[in-house]
Design a protein around this motif. Structure first.
Motif, PDB file in Angstrom:
ATOM      1  N   ARG A  56     111.797 110.816 125.108  1.00 34.17           N
ATOM      2  CA  ARG A  56     111.150 111.208 123.979  1.00 34.17           C
ATOM      3  C   ARG A  56     111.633 112.810 123.717  1.00 34.17           C
ATOM      4  NH1 ARG A  56     106.507 111.543 126.775  1.00 34.17           N
ATOM      5  NH2 ARG A  56     105.851 109.549 125.803  1.00 34.17           N
ATOM      6  N   ASP A 111     105.293 115.886 120.223  1.00 37.42           N
ATOM      7  CA  ASP A 111     104.367 115.126 120.896  1.00 37.42           C
ATOM      8  C   ASP A 111     104.579 113.351 120.859  1.00 37.42           C
ATOM      9  OD1 ASP A 111     103.227 117.456 121.672  1.00 37.42           O
ATOM     10  OD2 ASP A 111     101.880 117.432 120.103  1.00 37.42           O
ATOM     11  N   THR A 132      99.059 107.843 123.283  1.00 40.99           N
ATOM     12  CA  THR A 132      98.910 108.053 124.717  1.00 40.99           C
ATOM     13  C   THR A 132      98.035 106.950 125.330  1.00 40.99           C
ATOM     14  OG1 THR A 132      99.013 110.472 124.576  1.00 40.99           O
ATOM     15  CG2 THR A 132      98.123 109.665 126.563  1.00 40.99           C
ATOM     16  N   GLU A 185     103.312 107.596 125.554  1.00 46.29           N
ATOM     17  CA  GLU A 185     103.104 108.276 126.663  1.00 46.29           C
ATOM     18  C   GLU A 185     101.981 107.549 127.579  1.00 46.29           C
ATOM     19  OE1 GLU A 185     102.036 113.053 127.650  1.00 46.29           O
ATOM     20  OE2 GLU A 185     100.477 111.952 126.764  1.00 46.29           O
ATOM     21  N   ARG A 240      97.847 119.597 127.554  1.00 48.95           N
ATOM     22  CA  ARG A 240      99.107 119.312 126.660  1.00 48.95           C
ATOM     23  C   ARG A 240      98.939 119.175 125.466  1.00 48.95           C
ATOM     24  NH1 ARG A 240     102.971 119.452 130.155  1.00 48.95           N
ATOM     25  NH2 ARG A 240     104.134 118.351 128.792  1.00 48.95           N
ATOM     26  N   ARG A 251      97.196 117.338 123.466  1.00 47.96           N
ATOM     27  CA  ARG A 251      97.123 115.814 122.776  1.00 47.96           C
ATOM     28  C   ARG A 251      95.809 115.851 121.804  1.00 47.96           C
ATOM     29  NH1 ARG A 251     101.521 116.503 124.137  1.00 47.96           N
ATOM     30  NH2 ARG A 251     102.601 115.327 126.085  1.00 47.96           N
TER      31      ARG A 251
END
Length: 266
Positions: A4, A9, A13, A45, A184, A186
């Motif tokens: 990545r 980002d 996920t 992710e 993070r 996200r």
């Protein structure tokens, strides 16, 4: 091997339970899901949100049973750890765990004598950091034990009609996952949660898109009935996760990311 880009980002996920979910389904379904993840690691992710502890996860990943995660929310939400890709070790994040450790304090010391004598519960043979877990026998369990646990300031979680967890007040899989995602940075709409038992309920209560896989316990299905954010899958385990990835459009999102060259050779 693909990596990545460090300044970007992930576009998707997957935050998944292990037993019965990521580790459930047929061998073909598991390999299909694992291969799809590994093929797109530059933009996908992986977070394990599980009752399992870090040594179990490290061992299973090292043996090739399942892919390595980027992060782990383990021990039913009482552990938050980061995967070091250089050493393949899972290391607790002290900053994210600090509120959990503070709530746990000295643990169940004040009610240990009651728990030792309580019928219908047997301590699991594992050393836990910020929780206690028991094998649960509903036929012999005394409901007064749950009242003692809650009166002492803890949450009592019974799942799959065979496990009982004592957790710091307000701590479970869902809240700990949200703490990690926020840290993070996200985007919530890029996350899919997956589970199969009542200890996954808090994942669906976050409002994140979710999938209850086809082998989910009846108690969980009753609790999530009518929740628009949750897809109830037909397929079991990993097959149900794949079903939801497609149903929510995440497969298309990942494919578009690949097409726009977000992935580069390592």
């Amino acid at each position: 091997m693909l990596i990545r880009r460090q300044n970007m980002d992930p576009v998707f996920t997957l935050a998944t339970d292990l037993d019965g979910t990521f580790l459930g389904g047929s061998e073909m379904e598991r390999q299909s899901l694992y291969n799809w993840i590994e093929m797109h690691r530059s933009v996908v992710e992986l977070i394990f949100v599980t009752g399992r502890d870090l040594p179990f996860i490290e061992g299973a990943c090292a043996e090739g049973i399942m892919p390595w995660p980027d992060f782990v929310v383990g021990d039913v939400g009482t552990t938050i750890a980061v995967h070091d890709w250089n050493t393949n070790r899972l290391t607790p994040d002290d900053a994210l765990e600090a509120p959990i450790a503070a709530l746990w304090g000295d643990g169940v010391a004040d009610i240990q004598d009651h728990l030792d004598a309580a019928p219908g519960v047997e301590p699991q043979d594992v050393v836990f950091r910020h929780r206690m877990s028991y094998h649960y026998d509903p036929e012999h369990f005394d409901p007064a034990t749950q009242k003692v646990i809650e009166a002492a300031g803890f949450d009592c979680l019974i799942s799959d009609n065979r496990f009982l967890d004592i957790l710091p007040k307000g701590v479970s899989k869902g809240p700990s996952l949200l703490r990690l995602l926020e840290a993070r940075g996200r985007a919530r709409d890029a996350v899919l949660v997956a589970g199969d038992t009542l200890n996954d309920l808090s994942l669906f209560e976050t409002g994140l898109k979710g999938v209850a896989v086809g082998n989910s316990e009846r108690g969980l299905l009753e609790k999530i009935a009518g929740r628009e954010n949750v897809h109830v899958a037909q397929y079991h385990g990993a097959g149900g996760v794949l079903e939801a990835i497609d149903s929510f459009g995440f497969a298309d999102t990942v494919a578009r990311a690949i097409e726009t060259e977000m992935e580069v050779p390592a």
